[in-house]
Scaffold this motif. Structure first.
Motif, PDB file in Angstrom:
ATOM      1  N   THR A 279      76.095  26.359  -6.478  1.00 48.86           N
ATOM      2  CA  THR A 279      76.647  26.818  -7.757  1.00 48.86           C
ATOM      3  C   THR A 279      75.747  27.870  -8.385  1.00 48.86           C
ATOM      4  OG1 THR A 279      77.743  24.700  -8.166  1.00 48.86           O
ATOM      5  CG2 THR A 279      77.324  26.104 -10.080  1.00 48.86           C
ATOM      6  N   LEU A 280      74.447  27.628  -8.376  1.00 52.04           N
ATOM      7  CA  LEU A 280      73.499  28.588  -8.939  1.00 52.04           C
ATOM      8  C   LEU A 280      73.564  29.916  -8.185  1.00 52.04           C
ATOM      9  CD1 LEU A 280      71.147  29.207 -10.883  1.00 52.04           C
ATOM     10  CD2 LEU A 280      69.595  28.284  -9.137  1.00 52.04           C
ATOM     11  N   TRP A 281      73.563  29.827  -6.876  1.00 56.26           N
ATOM     12  CA  TRP A 281      73.641  31.017  -6.003  1.00 56.26           C
ATOM     13  C   TRP A 281      74.903  31.823  -6.309  1.00 56.26           C
ATOM     14  CZ3 TRP A 281      70.653  32.654  -1.643  1.00 56.26           C
ATOM     15  CH2 TRP A 281      71.276  33.534  -0.764  1.00 56.26           C
ATOM     16  N   ASN A 282      76.048  31.133  -6.354  1.00 55.35           N
ATOM     17  CA  ASN A 282      77.322  31.819  -6.575  1.00 55.35           C
ATOM     18  C   ASN A 282      77.420  32.417  -7.974  1.00 55.35           C
ATOM     19  OD1 ASN A 282      78.245  31.300  -3.996  1.00 55.35           O
ATOM     20  ND2 ASN A 282      79.369  29.452  -4.568  1.00 55.35           N
ATOM     21  N   LEU A 283      76.921  31.698  -8.974  1.00 56.63           N
ATOM     22  CA  LEU A 283      76.942  32.238 -10.336  1.00 56.63           C
ATOM     23  C   LEU A 283      76.106  33.509 -10.424  1.00 56.63           C
ATOM     24  CD1 LEU A 283      76.652  29.004 -12.524  1.00 56.63           C
ATOM     25  CD2 LEU A 283      78.593  30.588 -12.461  1.00 56.63           C
ATOM     26  N   GLY A 284      74.954  33.499  -9.756  1.00 63.83           N
ATOM     27  CA  GLY A 284      74.094  34.680  -9.781  1.00 63.83           C
ATOM     28  C   GLY A 284      74.732  35.879  -9.113  1.00 63.83           C
ATOM     29  N   LEU A 285      75.268  35.672  -7.896  1.00 66.12           N
ATOM     30  CA  LEU A 285      75.845  36.794  -7.154  1.00 66.12           C
ATOM     31  C   LEU A 285      77.177  37.257  -7.762  1.00 66.12           C
ATOM     32  CD1 LEU A 285      74.959  35.876  -3.476  1.00 66.12           C
ATOM     33  CD2 LEU A 285      73.813  37.452  -5.027  1.00 66.12           C
ATOM     34  N   THR A 286      77.918  36.342  -8.365  1.00 63.31           N
ATOM     35  CA  THR A 286      79.135  36.750  -9.082  1.00 63.31           C
ATOM     36  C   THR A 286      78.783  37.642 -10.259  1.00 63.31           C
ATOM     37  OG1 THR A 286      80.336  34.747  -8.448  1.00 63.31           O
ATOM     38  CG2 THR A 286      81.125  35.916 -10.393  1.00 63.31           C
ATOM     39  N   SER A 287      77.716  37.305 -10.941  1.00 68.00           N
ATOM     40  CA  SER A 287      77.268  38.127 -12.070  1.00 68.00           C
ATOM     41  C   SER A 287      76.794  39.499 -11.593  1.00 68.00           C
ATOM     42  CB  SER A 287      76.148  37.411 -12.835  1.00 68.00           C
ATOM     43  OG  SER A 287      76.592  36.178 -13.354  1.00 68.00           O
ATOM     44  N   VAL A 288      76.132  39.538 -10.431  1.00 69.20           N
ATOM     45  CA  VAL A 288      75.728  40.823  -9.852  1.00 69.20           C
ATOM     46  C   VAL A 288      76.955  41.682  -9.578  1.00 69.20           C
ATOM     47  CG1 VAL A 288      74.767  41.922  -7.790  1.00 69.20           C
ATOM     48  CG2 VAL A 288      73.551  40.026  -8.871  1.00 69.20           C
ATOM     49  N   THR A 289      78.003  41.066  -9.042  1.00 66.51           N
ATOM     50  CA  THR A 289      79.244  41.797  -8.766  1.00 66.51           C
ATOM     51  C   THR A 289      79.836  42.366 -10.050  1.00 66.51           C
ATOM     52  OG1 THR A 289      79.744  40.443  -6.827  1.00 66.51           O
ATOM     53  CG2 THR A 289      81.588  41.597  -7.853  1.00 66.51           C
ATOM     54  N   LYS A 290      79.788  41.604 -11.118  1.00 66.54           N
ATOM     55  CA  LYS A 290      80.310  42.090 -12.397  1.00 66.54           C
ATOM     56  C   LYS A 290      79.494  43.288 -12.895  1.00 66.54           C
ATOM     57  CE  LYS A 290      82.266  37.668 -13.942  1.00 66.54           C
ATOM     58  NZ  LYS A 290      83.676  38.097 -13.962  1.00 66.54           N
ATOM     59  N   ALA A 291      78.180  43.206 -12.763  1.00 65.40           N
ATOM     60  CA  ALA A 291      77.336  44.335 -13.166  1.00 65.40           C
ATOM     61  C   ALA A 291      77.652  45.563 -12.318  1.00 65.40           C
ATOM     62  CB  ALA A 291      75.862  43.964 -13.042  1.00 65.40           C
ATOM     63  N   ASN A 292      77.863  45.357 -11.025  1.00 67.97           N
ATOM     64  CA  ASN A 292      78.221  46.467 -10.144  1.00 67.97           C
ATOM     65  C   ASN A 292      79.591  47.048 -10.499  1.00 67.97           C
ATOM     66  OD1 ASN A 292      75.855  46.391  -8.666  1.00 67.97           O
ATOM     67  ND2 ASN A 292      76.676  45.015  -7.108  1.00 67.97           N
ATOM     68  N   THR A 293      80.479  46.188 -10.973  1.00 65.72           N
ATOM     69  CA  THR A 293      81.800  46.658 -11.402  1.00 65.72           C
ATOM     70  C   THR A 293      81.661  47.617 -12.581  1.00 65.72           C
ATOM     71  OG1 THR A 293      82.826  44.591 -10.675  1.00 65.72           O
ATOM     72  CG2 THR A 293      84.078  45.948 -12.213  1.00 65.72           C
ATOM     73  N   VAL A 294      80.816  47.264 -13.525  1.00 66.47           N
ATOM     74  CA  VAL A 294      80.569  48.149 -14.674  1.00 66.47           C
ATOM     75  C   VAL A 294      80.031  49.500 -14.205  1.00 66.47           C
ATOM     76  CG1 VAL A 294      79.222  48.473 -16.778  1.00 66.47           C
ATOM     77  CG2 VAL A 294      80.181  46.221 -16.255  1.00 66.47           C
ATOM     78  N   LEU A 295      79.040  49.461 -13.334  1.00 69.58           N
ATOM     79  CA  LEU A 295      78.437  50.701 -12.837  1.00 69.58           C
ATOM     80  C   LEU A 295      79.449  51.518 -12.052  1.00 69.58           C
ATOM     81  CD1 LEU A 295      75.021  49.218 -11.708  1.00 69.58           C
ATOM     82  CD2 LEU A 295      75.384  50.820 -13.591  1.00 69.58           C
ATOM     83  N   TYR A 296      80.322  50.864 -11.323  1.00 73.28           N
ATOM     84  CA  TYR A 296      81.351  51.540 -10.530  1.00 73.28           C
ATOM     85  C   TYR A 296      82.291  52.332 -11.431  1.00 73.28           C
ATOM     86  CZ  TYR A 296      85.462  51.837  -7.460  1.00 73.28           C
ATOM     87  OH  TYR A 296      86.534  52.268  -6.733  1.00 73.28           O
ATOM     88  N   TYR A 297      82.821  51.668 -12.439  1.00 67.87           N
ATOM     89  CA  TYR A 297      83.758  52.353 -13.328  1.00 67.87           C
ATOM     90  C   TYR A 297      83.056  53.412 -14.181  1.00 67.87           C
ATOM     91  CZ  TYR A 297      87.463  49.054 -12.154  1.00 67.87           C
ATOM     92  OH  TYR A 297      88.407  48.333 -11.489  1.00 67.87           O
ATOM     93  N   ALA A 298      81.847  53.122 -14.608  1.00 71.01           N
ATOM     94  CA  ALA A 298      81.110  54.095 -15.429  1.00 71.01           C
ATOM     95  C   ALA A 298      80.824  55.376 -14.667  1.00 71.01           C
ATOM     96  CB  ALA A 298      79.806  53.483 -15.926  1.00 71.01           C
ATOM     97  N   SER A 299      80.842  55.295 -13.339  1.00 70.21           N
ATOM     98  CA  SER A 299      80.498  56.469 -12.533  1.00 70.21           C
ATOM     99  C   SER A 299      81.637  57.461 -12.416  1.00 70.21           C
ATOM    100  CB  SER A 299      80.066  56.031 -11.129  1.00 70.21           C
ATOM    101  OG  SER A 299      81.172  55.526 -10.402  1.00 70.21           O
ATOM    102  N   TYR A 300      82.863  57.067 -12.762  1.00 67.89           N
ATOM    103  CA  TYR A 300      83.963  58.006 -12.535  1.00 67.89           C
ATOM    104  C   TYR A 300      84.865  58.266 -13.738  1.00 67.89           C
ATOM    105  CZ  TYR A 300      87.602  54.423 -12.287  1.00 67.89           C
ATOM    106  OH  TYR A 300      88.479  53.428 -12.599  1.00 67.89           O
ATOM    107  N   ILE A 301      84.992  57.336 -14.685  1.00 65.48           N
ATOM    108  CA  ILE A 301      85.886  57.639 -15.796  1.00 65.48           C
ATOM    109  C   ILE A 301      85.214  58.600 -16.764  1.00 65.48           C
ATOM    110  CG2 ILE A 301      86.970  55.375 -15.565  1.00 65.48           C
ATOM    111  CD1 ILE A 301      85.760  54.592 -18.213  1.00 65.48           C
TER     112      ILE A 301
END
Length: 568
Positions: A279-301
């Motif tokens: 659970t700890l592992w998945n919560l951490g990596l899921t949060s990393v994915t969310k941060a990467n999602t922000v960076l992804y969208y911020a790079s093009y809009i």
């Protein structure tokens, strides 16, 4: 010669010469007429010759990593125009509808044709002809040139908004390296030339400005919504981390509400299959994915430079914190710095220590652009000084003492934070002056009280810990009296403890450990410190080969080729 013969010869010459001339002229006339007739016939035949034109329409909004051309679009309307004037007059030369294979067939004379394909998808019009503006009755838009497939393509392409995999490539018409209003062309732009061949085949794409399925991110407000969700995800990670740390470090007993964590109470027998670790592992990596999602969208809009800078800095700071903590507890976790949407991707674990390198890189990049403070509604975001504190704390692990001390002093000397006279205020007041970063902002929070029974809120970083970091550095630099004076600030505030000014390094370290544990009890950082001190001081109850937690077995099962941490 006789007179008759002379006359006969004369007359023969008279009649024969013109006859030849007349006959030659007649023959030439016949030949010329034949040529003209043949040419006219050929031109007429070419004009009457019909060729097959098949246009395949692909829906770019169905793009994925596994369907790089989207999906064929049945029921799309395809219009052919011989001239742009026909388009302006809304009078297509021919119209057809795509079949189940996404193909619209035409029989047309050889020539050049402009193509426009459209289809209504719900309330959205998908088109090959995205209009940006209309000037004097003429539609203008960008010249589209296929679909971006990879980030490498985007990097190599002219700078343009909405540049991301799945979206249309726009042509840089004037060649200045930037696609903007100076590159607009009169529509329709897409065309094909039909020749006298049995069949001409053309593939075109329909879509919109943003083709990614389900994407609703186009404004700064949308990005902040995702960023809010990322911070909330980090907060959930912190909750699980706190409970795991408390049990593994032995600060609390696994009874009552914590009975489900008893499997972690004996460090020497922790199983890679433990559900709490997964659970700890998945919560951490899921949060990393969310941060990467922000960076992804911020790079093009299309964002204002100031908004882009703040959003990217916060996302990197959050990712840096996550990798800091994941690296501290597991050492090896997948390092992912881009948004990955392919569910079939398999991850490789890095070498020991590489995760912390990623964490410090993210935090240092974020530090430069983060604001000193965020607005009240975003008080759960990481600020510049909170980021400095995380850097200082991480540097302790690698004995980067000079830099850690400099960061700690920056925070203390900024006078932006203060130690409260009420030492419990930090646990019950979101606005307490000691808090550098609290990822939660729910004023009705009950989680920590339910599980630990002593706090409503649980700061991730506060001023007391900055003083402890400073004292830790001074101790390791063997400036023991200075370290004592720093610790005394914290001890005197509680007015119920006493400790000596140590002159021996071993005892000074023990004093630091005791004050740290007393000051930061139940705040979820004890195990991190035990591991860190074990490495530095070679003492403590943890077996050397089990300084970190095991890699969850589920990850190893679903990502073959990786190995378990030694000792498990």
């Amino acid at each position: 010669m006789p007179l008759f013969e002379e006359k006969t010869a004369y007359h023969m010459r008279y009649f024969t010469s013109p006859l030849k001339t007349r006959l030659s002229g007649f023959i030439c006339l016949l030949i010329f007429s034949f040529i003209i007739s043949s040419c006219a016939k050929k031109a007429s035949d070419e004009e009457d010759l019909q060729a097959e034109l098949n246009i395949e329409v692909n829906d770019a909004t169905k793009w994925t990593l596994t369907t790089p051309d989207g999906e064929v679009s049945a029921g799309a309307t395809v219009n052919l125009y011989r001239t742009k004037q026909e388009y302006k007059d809304a009078k297509p030369y021919k119209t057809a509808t795509t079949n189940t294979e996404g193909v619209a067939g035409f029989t047309v004379p050889a020539g050049n044709y402009f193509i426009v394909a459209e289809k209504n998808s719900g309330s959205k019009l998908l088109t090959s002809n995205i209009t940006i503006e209309t000037v004097n009755g003429a539609d203008k838009g960008y010249a589209l040139d296929g679909i971006f497939q990879t980030k490498a393509e985007i990097t190599a392409a002219p700078i343009q908004t909405y540049a991301k995999p799945g979206n249309f490539k726009k042509k840089d018409i004037n060649g200045d390296g930037i696609v903007n209003d100076l590159d607009l062309v009169e529509l329709p732009y897409l065309s094909t030339t039909v020749k006298n061949t049995p069949n001409t085949k053309v593939r075109i794409f329909i879509g919109s400005t943003d083709n990614v399925p389900g994407n609703a991110v186009s404004t700064v407000a949308d990005l902040y919504n995702i960023l809010d969700a990322t911070v909330e995800s980090v907060y959930n990670f912190q909750k699980q981390l706190t409970l795991v740390d408390e049990i593994v470090s032995g600060e609390v007993s696994c009874d009552g509400n914590l009975s489900a964590f008893c499997s972690l109470s004996n460090r020497q027998n922790i199983s890679p299959a433990d559900a709490n670790l997964l659970t700890l592992w998945n919560l951490g990596l899921t949060s990393v994915t969310k941060a990467n999602t922000v960076l992804y969208y911020a790079s093009y809009i299309d964002l204002a430079a100031s908004d882009k800078k703040l959003i990217e800095a916060e996302a990197k700071a959050l990712r840096g914190y996550l990798y800091f903590m994941l690296g501290a507890y597991f050492d090896r976790v997948p390092i992912v710095t881009e948004l990955i949407t392919d569910p079939n991707v398999r991850f490789n674990l890095p070498e020991p220590g590489e995760v912390s390198i990623q964490a410090i890189a993210d935090l240092r990049q974020a530090e430069a652009d983060l604001p000193l403070t965020w607005p009240t509604e975003k008080r759960n975001y990481i600020s510049k000084y909170a980021c400095k504190g995380l850097i200082a704390k991480l540097l302790l692990k690698y004995q980067g003492y000079d830099d850690a001390l400099a960061k700690a002093n920056e925070i203390i000397n900024s006078n932006r934070y203060s130690l409260s006279a009420d030492t419990n205020a930090v646990y019950f007041d979101l606005n307490d002056g000691e808090v550098l970063w609290n990822a939660g902002k729910n004023e009705n929070e009950t989680f920590f009280m339910n599980y630990l029974g002593r706090a409503k809120y649980q700061p991730i970083l506060r001023l007391s810990e900055i003083y402890l970091i400073k004292a830790n550095v001074l101790t390791e630099k063997q400036q023991l009296h200075d370290a004592y004076n720093v610790l005394k600030i914290l001890v005197d505030r509680k007015q119920n403890r006493f400790f000596d000014d140590q002159t021996v390094l071993l005892y000074a370290r023990r004093s630091l450990s005791e004050v740290w544990q007393y000051e930061m009890r139940n705040e979820g950082s004890r195990y991190f410190n035990l591991v860190r001190w074990q490495t530095v001081w070679h003492e403590g109850p943890i077996a050397q080969y089990r300084l970190v937690l095991p890699i969850p077995q589920h990850f190893l099962d679903t990502n073959p080729g990786n190995t378990q941490t030694y000792g498990y």
